[in-house]
Design a protein around this motif. Sequence first.
Motif, PDB file in Angstrom:
ATOM      1  N   LYS A 112       0.834  -1.205   0.000  1.00  0.00           N
ATOM      2  CA  LYS A 112       0.000   0.000   0.000  1.00  0.00           C
ATOM      3  C   LYS A 112       0.869   1.256   0.000  1.00  0.00           C
ATOM      4  CE  LYS A 112      -3.514   2.431   2.603  1.00  0.00           C
ATOM      5  NZ  LYS A 112      -4.228   2.552   3.856  1.00  0.00           N
ATOM      6  N   ASP A 113       1.897   1.292   0.869  1.00  0.00           N
ATOM      7  CA  ASP A 113       2.785   2.455   0.917  1.00  0.00           C
ATOM      8  C   ASP A 113       3.518   2.639  -0.400  1.00  0.00           C
ATOM      9  OD1 ASP A 113       2.014   2.921   3.530  1.00  0.00           O
ATOM     10  OD2 ASP A 113       3.830   2.063   4.418  1.00  0.00           O
ATOM     11  N   LEU A 114       3.984   1.545  -0.977  1.00  0.00           N
ATOM     12  CA  LEU A 114       4.703   1.610  -2.244  1.00  0.00           C
ATOM     13  C   LEU A 114       3.811   2.164  -3.357  1.00  0.00           C
ATOM     14  CD1 LEU A 114       7.128   1.017  -4.076  1.00  0.00           C
ATOM     15  CD2 LEU A 114       6.277  -1.336  -4.273  1.00  0.00           C
ATOM     16  N   ILE A 115       2.606   1.648  -3.475  1.00  0.00           N
ATOM     17  CA  ILE A 115       1.695   2.107  -4.523  1.00  0.00           C
ATOM     18  C   ILE A 115       1.316   3.567  -4.303  1.00  0.00           C
ATOM     19  CG2 ILE A 115      -0.617   1.812  -5.511  1.00  0.00           C
ATOM     20  CD1 ILE A 115       1.614  -0.238  -6.409  1.00  0.00           C
ATOM     21  N   ASN A 116       1.090   3.957  -3.061  1.00  0.00           N
ATOM     22  CA  ASN A 116       0.798   5.367  -2.776  1.00  0.00           C
ATOM     23  C   ASN A 116       1.949   6.260  -3.210  1.00  0.00           C
ATOM     24  OD1 ASN A 116      -1.764   4.941  -1.736  1.00  0.00           O
ATOM     25  ND2 ASN A 116      -1.055   4.809   0.375  1.00  0.00           N
ATOM     26  N   GLN A 117       3.180   5.830  -2.957  1.00  0.00           N
ATOM     27  CA  GLN A 117       4.347   6.615  -3.344  1.00  0.00           C
ATOM     28  C   GLN A 117       4.472   6.705  -4.864  1.00  0.00           C
ATOM     29  OE1 GLN A 117       6.549   8.175  -0.986  1.00  0.00           O
ATOM     30  NE2 GLN A 117       6.902   9.265  -2.879  1.00  0.00           N
ATOM     31  N   ILE A 118       4.197   5.613  -5.552  1.00  0.00           N
ATOM     32  CA  ILE A 118       4.254   5.622  -7.012  1.00  0.00           C
ATOM     33  C   ILE A 118       3.175   6.551  -7.570  1.00  0.00           C
ATOM     34  CG2 ILE A 118       3.907   4.224  -9.093  1.00  0.00           C
ATOM     35  CD1 ILE A 118       5.335   1.944  -7.554  1.00  0.00           C
ATOM     36  N   GLN A 119       1.995   6.509  -6.998  1.00  0.00           N
ATOM     37  CA  GLN A 119       0.930   7.411  -7.450  1.00  0.00           C
ATOM     38  C   GLN A 119       1.331   8.867  -7.243  1.00  0.00           C
ATOM     39  OE1 GLN A 119      -2.325   5.783  -5.172  1.00  0.00           O
ATOM     40  NE2 GLN A 119      -3.020   4.537  -6.881  1.00  0.00           N
TER      41      GLN A 119
END
Length: 137
Positions: A112-119
């Motif tokens: 979740k943190d990774l995807i949020n950062q990519i977004q």
Amino acid sequence: MSISQFDPVVLVVEDQGLLRMTAVSIMEDSGFEAVEAKNADEALTMLRHYPDILVVFTDIDLNAEKDGFWLAEQIKIGWPKIDVIVTSAYPRPKNYNLDNVIAYYEKPYSEKDLINQIQKAVFGSRRGRSIAEFVSY
């Protein structure tokens, strides 16, 4: 709300095949197009051939002479608008800081943190884009 005419491309750089496949699956399940490389040299080749790459997610230890930090430095020189997210089994070195490395995640990282950062990287102000440019209602 659906994203039209825009598939953000993430380059996943990981020397361990299973971890690379897992990261690619995470990206694709989150709506990103993912391309992959197993080392820094292969990553640079991918960057030359895929001009739509917006973010690079790389491991630091690529079991090669050229590690993820070396790769981040090359990206800063050759593709200064591409953001880099790094991951490692070890804590971030205190003396290392490149402005294109926008996040550092210790393994195991939160999907979740990774995807949020990519977004944030894809739609963030550094790139001068807003999500409204890519979303149709």
